[in-house]
Design a protein around this motif. Structure first.
Motif, short mmCIF file in Angstrom:
data_model
loop_
_atom_site.label_atom_id
_atom_site.label_comp_id
_atom_site.label_asym_id
_atom_site.label_seq_id
_atom_site.Cartn_x
_atom_site.Cartn_y
_atom_site.Cartn_z
N THR A 25 0.85 -1.19 0.00
CA THR A 25 0.00 0.00 0.00
C THR A 25 0.89 1.24 0.00
OG1 THR A 25 -1.70 -1.17 1.25
CG2 THR A 25 -1.78 1.22 1.32
N THR A 26 0.49 2.28 -0.75
CA THR A 26 1.26 3.51 -0.73
C THR A 26 1.01 4.27 0.57
OG1 THR A 26 -0.44 4.92 -1.74
CG2 THR A 26 1.07 3.75 -3.26
N LEU A 27 1.93 5.15 0.91
CA LEU A 27 1.75 5.97 2.10
C LEU A 27 0.56 6.94 1.93
CD1 LEU A 27 5.36 6.81 3.29
CD2 LEU A 27 3.77 5.12 4.18
N GLU A 28 0.25 7.30 0.69
CA GLU A 28 -0.93 8.15 0.48
C GLU A 28 -2.20 7.38 0.85
OE1 GLU A 28 -2.79 11.17 -2.83
OE2 GLU A 28 -1.64 9.45 -3.56
N PHE A 38 -9.54 8.18 12.32
CA PHE A 38 -9.57 9.13 13.43
C PHE A 38 -10.64 10.20 13.24
CE2 PHE A 38 -5.46 7.26 14.35
CZ PHE A 38 -5.43 7.26 15.72
N GLY A 39 -11.38 10.15 12.13
CA GLY A 39 -12.49 11.07 11.93
C GLY A 39 -12.13 12.40 11.30
N PHE A 40 -10.99 12.50 10.65
CA PHE A 40 -10.61 13.72 9.94
C PHE A 40 -11.15 13.65 8.52
CE2 PHE A 40 -7.02 13.41 13.03
CZ PHE A 40 -7.27 14.57 13.72
N ASP A 41 -11.29 14.82 7.89
CA ASP A 41 -11.80 14.82 6.51
C ASP A 41 -10.70 14.56 5.48
OD1 ASP A 41 -10.45 17.26 6.39
OD2 ASP A 41 -12.27 18.47 6.32
N GLY A 42 -9.44 14.62 5.88
CA GLY A 42 -8.35 14.28 4.98
C GLY A 42 -7.96 15.37 4.01
N THR A 43 -8.42 16.60 4.21
CA THR A 43 -8.15 17.68 3.27
C THR A 43 -6.93 18.52 3.63
OG1 THR A 43 -9.65 19.17 4.44
CG2 THR A 43 -10.57 17.86 2.62
N GLU A 44 -6.31 18.25 4.76
CA GLU A 44 -5.16 19.05 5.20
C GLU A 44 -3.85 18.42 4.74
OE1 GLU A 44 -5.55 21.96 6.56
OE2 GLU A 44 -7.72 21.76 6.85
N MET A 45 -2.81 19.22 4.73
CA MET A 45 -1.47 18.76 4.40
C MET A 45 -1.00 17.76 5.44
SD MET A 45 0.57 19.18 2.00
CE MET A 45 2.26 18.67 2.05
N ALA A 46 -0.15 16.82 5.04
CA ALA A 46 0.34 15.80 5.96
C ALA A 46 1.69 15.29 5.48
CB ALA A 46 -0.65 14.65 6.06
N SER A 47 2.44 14.72 6.41
CA SER A 47 3.72 14.08 6.09
C SER A 47 3.97 12.92 7.03
CB SER A 47 4.89 15.07 6.22
OG SER A 47 4.94 15.97 5.16
N PHE A 48 4.67 11.93 6.51
CA PHE A 48 5.23 10.87 7.33
C PHE A 48 6.70 11.19 7.50
CE2 PHE A 48 1.59 8.50 5.69
CZ PHE A 48 1.21 7.76 6.80
N ASN A 86 9.63 -1.84 8.32
CA ASN A 86 9.89 -3.28 8.38
C ASN A 86 10.21 -3.64 9.82
OD1 ASN A 86 12.83 -2.93 8.70
ND2 ASN A 86 12.71 -2.21 6.59
N GLU A 87 10.46 -4.91 10.07
CA GLU A 87 10.68 -5.35 11.44
C GLU A 87 11.92 -4.73 12.08
OE1 GLU A 87 10.42 -9.53 10.64
OE2 GLU A 87 8.37 -9.62 11.43
N SER A 88 12.93 -4.39 11.29
CA SER A 88 14.14 -3.77 11.85
C SER A 88 14.01 -2.24 11.97
CB SER A 88 15.36 -4.13 11.02
OG SER A 88 15.25 -3.60 9.72
N SER A 89 13.06 -1.65 11.28
CA SER A 89 12.80 -0.21 11.34
C SER A 89 11.29 0.01 11.36
CB SER A 89 13.43 0.47 10.12
OG SER A 89 13.18 1.85 10.15
N PRO A 90 10.65 -0.24 12.51
CA PRO A 90 9.19 -0.30 12.55
C PRO A 90 8.47 1.02 12.84
CG PRO A 90 10.07 -1.04 14.64
CD PRO A 90 11.25 -0.72 13.75
N ARG A 91 9.18 2.14 13.00
CA ARG A 91 8.52 3.37 13.47
C ARG A 91 8.48 4.47 12.42
NH1 ARG A 91 11.37 1.90 18.54
NH2 ARG A 91 9.72 1.30 19.98
N LEU A 92 7.32 5.14 12.40
CA LEU A 92 7.11 6.34 11.60
C LEU A 92 6.42 7.37 12.48
CD1 LEU A 92 5.52 4.65 8.44
CD2 LEU A 92 7.83 5.58 8.58
N ILE A 93 6.61 8.61 12.14
CA ILE A 93 5.84 9.70 12.75
C ILE A 93 4.96 10.24 11.65
CG2 ILE A 93 5.93 11.99 13.81
CD1 ILE A 93 8.74 11.19 14.87
N TYR A 94 3.69 10.48 11.96
CA TYR A 94 2.74 11.01 10.99
C TYR A 94 2.19 12.33 11.54
CZ TYR A 94 -1.65 11.44 8.37
OH TYR A 94 -2.70 11.90 7.61
N VAL A 95 2.30 13.39 10.75
CA VAL A 95 1.79 14.70 11.15
C VAL A 95 0.70 15.10 10.16
CG1 VAL A 95 2.34 17.14 11.56
CG2 VAL A 95 4.00 15.37 12.17
N TYR A 96 -0.46 15.41 10.71
CA TYR A 96 -1.62 15.81 9.90
C TYR A 96 -2.01 17.24 10.27
CZ TYR A 96 -6.33 16.09 8.06
OH TYR A 96 -7.46 16.49 7.38
N ASP A 97 -2.24 18.08 9.28
CA ASP A 97 -2.69 19.46 9.47
C ASP A 97 -1.60 20.28 10.16
OD1 ASP A 97 -3.94 21.88 9.98
OD2 ASP A 97 -5.67 21.00 10.99
#
Length: 170
Positions: A25-28, A38-48, A86-97
């Protein structure tokens, strides 16, 4: 393969979602699943952001290219989950709006096999309600700024008249 993620809102109260999603699956698409869960409308800028064990923010993967061609940018629609998690690098930070800075800690909990008859993405578990406002963030500089330091780069914006701007620039 199926990735099972826990997405935790960075707040005092426990607010998280457990999501199963295909590894290709793509990150988009993942961004869309997160905002909807989480109940957001998805129209704001975001980054992983790729993250390490201490949740330090690394490389940005953006929803849109805002760089104006100055430097290459990784985009969500060109990056799959298996490219960044992946299992050796399992963490991301996601910022929305970026005005409200809803910040989520995203952790790959398990890699599993497809289950026949199950549709993906699958929201496995929902815990907690999103607060009315994004939690306050305290941003602290690495080095404390001291006005008395001899800093040639410092601009006193109270003296902006000396900067040579043409007041009729537009």
């Amino acid at each position: 393969m199926i990735y099972r993620f826990r997405i935790i809102l960075d707040t005092e109260e426990d607010v998280f979602r457990d999501i199963e999603i295909e590894q290709d699956t793509t990150l988009e698409q993942f961004h869309n699943v997160i905002t909807q869960s989480f109940g957001f409308d998805g129209t704001e800028m975001a980054s992983f952001y790729v993250s390490d064990e201490q949740w330090n923010q690394g490389e940005e993967i953006s929803l849109f290219d805002m760089s104006e061609g100055n430097q290459p940018v990784r985009l969500m629609n060109e990056t799959t989950l298996s490219d960044v998690a992946n299992e050796s690098s399992p963490r991301l930070i996601y910022v929305y709006d970026f005005l409200n800075m809803w910040t989520f800690l995203v952790e790959l909990a398990e890699v599993a096999e497809y289950e026949n008859g199950r549709e993906y993405p699958n929201i496995m578990y929902i815990h907690g309600q999103i607060p009315d406002q994004a939690p306050e963030k305290e941003f602290v500089a690495d080095d404390e700024y001291n006005e008395d330091d001899d800093n040639d780069d410092f601009i006193d914006f109270d003296e902006y008249g000396d900067l040579g701007f043409d007041e009729n620039w537009n």
